[in-house]
Motif scaffolding. Structure first.
Motif, PDB file in Angstrom:
ATOM      1  N   VAL A  61       1.129   0.548 -13.139  1.00  0.00           N
ATOM      2  CA  VAL A  61      -0.344   0.258 -13.244  1.00  0.00           C
ATOM      3  C   VAL A  61      -0.614  -0.053 -14.783  1.00  0.00           C
ATOM      4  O   VAL A  61      -0.051   0.667 -15.639  1.00  0.00           O
ATOM      5  N   LEU A  94      -0.707  -2.932 -10.621  1.00  0.00           N
ATOM      6  CA  LEU A  94      -2.286  -3.100 -10.665  1.00  0.00           C
ATOM      7  C   LEU A  94      -2.721  -3.180 -12.180  1.00  0.00           C
ATOM      8  O   LEU A  94      -2.184  -2.518 -12.873  1.00  0.00           O
ATOM      9  N   ALA A 126      -5.101   7.800 -12.091  1.00  0.00           N
ATOM     10  CA  ALA A 126      -3.929   7.160 -12.211  1.00  0.00           C
ATOM     11  C   ALA A 126      -2.926   7.667 -11.321  1.00  0.00           C
ATOM     12  O   ALA A 126      -2.050   6.983 -10.756  1.00  0.00           O
ATOM     13  N   LEU A 156       2.578   4.241 -15.288  1.00  0.00           N
ATOM     14  CA  LEU A 156       1.510   3.917 -16.176  1.00  0.00           C
ATOM     15  C   LEU A 156       1.482   3.526 -17.456  1.00  0.00           C
ATOM     16  O   LEU A 156       2.494   4.159 -18.191  1.00  0.00           O
ATOM     17  N   PHE A 194     -10.555   2.277  -9.995  1.00  0.00           N
ATOM     18  CA  PHE A 194      -9.732   2.205  -8.951  1.00  0.00           C
ATOM     19  C   PHE A 194     -10.428   1.944  -7.578  1.00  0.00           C
ATOM     20  O   PHE A 194      -9.650   1.950  -6.441  1.00  0.00           O
TER      21      PHE A 194
END
Length: 224
Positions: free
Chosen positions: A105, A42, A145, A155, A94
């Motif tokens: 992410v 993402l 997150a 992340l 999100f």
């Protein structure tokens, strides 16, 4: 930035954040991240899609999100021009991917401290203005997150040292992630920082002789 390349032939529409040194630093972090084939990625706040396209070039399954209509159009056009498959959605952080989780992410959010003008940033300023402490979006990413990551998921988040990286690391650790600053890079002030440096010095965020900004990448991993 030596060693980190970002596509330079991308289409950037007026009002859309163009890839800059922070993008390149995150590309460098992405290039060093071991990921399984077809991992789900993402890219939140994709802008012109530079990071999403870098991930797609690795054969990863990429979803990109941006709140700006123009950014979504630009990212879709750039993906098409590059012949890459990226799912690009419009929405606030999100929100468009609620209920999904990812192996990685990527986030390059607004992070520049800004004088409080009593109204939310508009237009191009939405890409960098982030409240008086620079954490208007960062704190939300830190809260939300961790829930978007699969076990072992990572992340990668870039922002300015002016926006308190230790607070970012602490917030992510409090939510169960293993987090640390893994990359640092100093860059000369750009136009926004030059225009704002007297205000930043008055707030104690810059020393009187500072003429460079430090960027950092925070890496946070959800334990297996």
């Amino acid at each position: 930035m030596p060693g980190y390349l970002v596509a330079v032939n991308q289409l950037v529409l007026p009002g859309v954040y163009a890839p800059q040194e922070d993008t390149a630093l995150l590309v460098g972090a992405l290039s060093e991240e071991p990921l399984p084939p077809h991992a789900d990625v993402l890219d939140v706040g994709t802008g012109s899609g530079a990071l999403a396209l870098e991930a797609a070039r690795r054969g990863l399954r990429v979803t990109a999100v941006d709140v700006s209509r123009r950014a979504v159009w630009a990212a879709r056009l750039n993906a098409r021009r590059a012949g890459l498959s990226v799912r690009i959605l419009r929405g606030n952080l999100f929100e468009p991917v609620r209920g999904r989780t990812f192996d990685l992410v990527l986030a390059n959010p607004p992070y520049v401290p800004a004088p409080d003008r009593g109204v939310p940033p508009r237009g191009r300023a939405r890409a960098w203005d982030a409240g008086q402490d620079g954490r208007l979006v960062l704190d939300r990413i830190c809260r939300e997150a961790p829930g978007m990551l699969r076990p072992g998921g990572v992340l990668l988040l870039v922002h300015s040292a002016l926006s308190d990286p230790e607070r970012t690391v602490t917030c992510l650790r409090e939510r169960g992630l293993k987090a640390a600053v893994t990359l640092r890079h100093h860059i000369p002030f750009g136009p926004v920082m030059r225009e704002r440096q007297n205000w930043l010095k008055a707030r104690g965020l810059l020393a009187s002789d500072d003429n460079k900004e430090e960027l950092v990448v925070v890496r946070a991993e959800r334990p297996l």
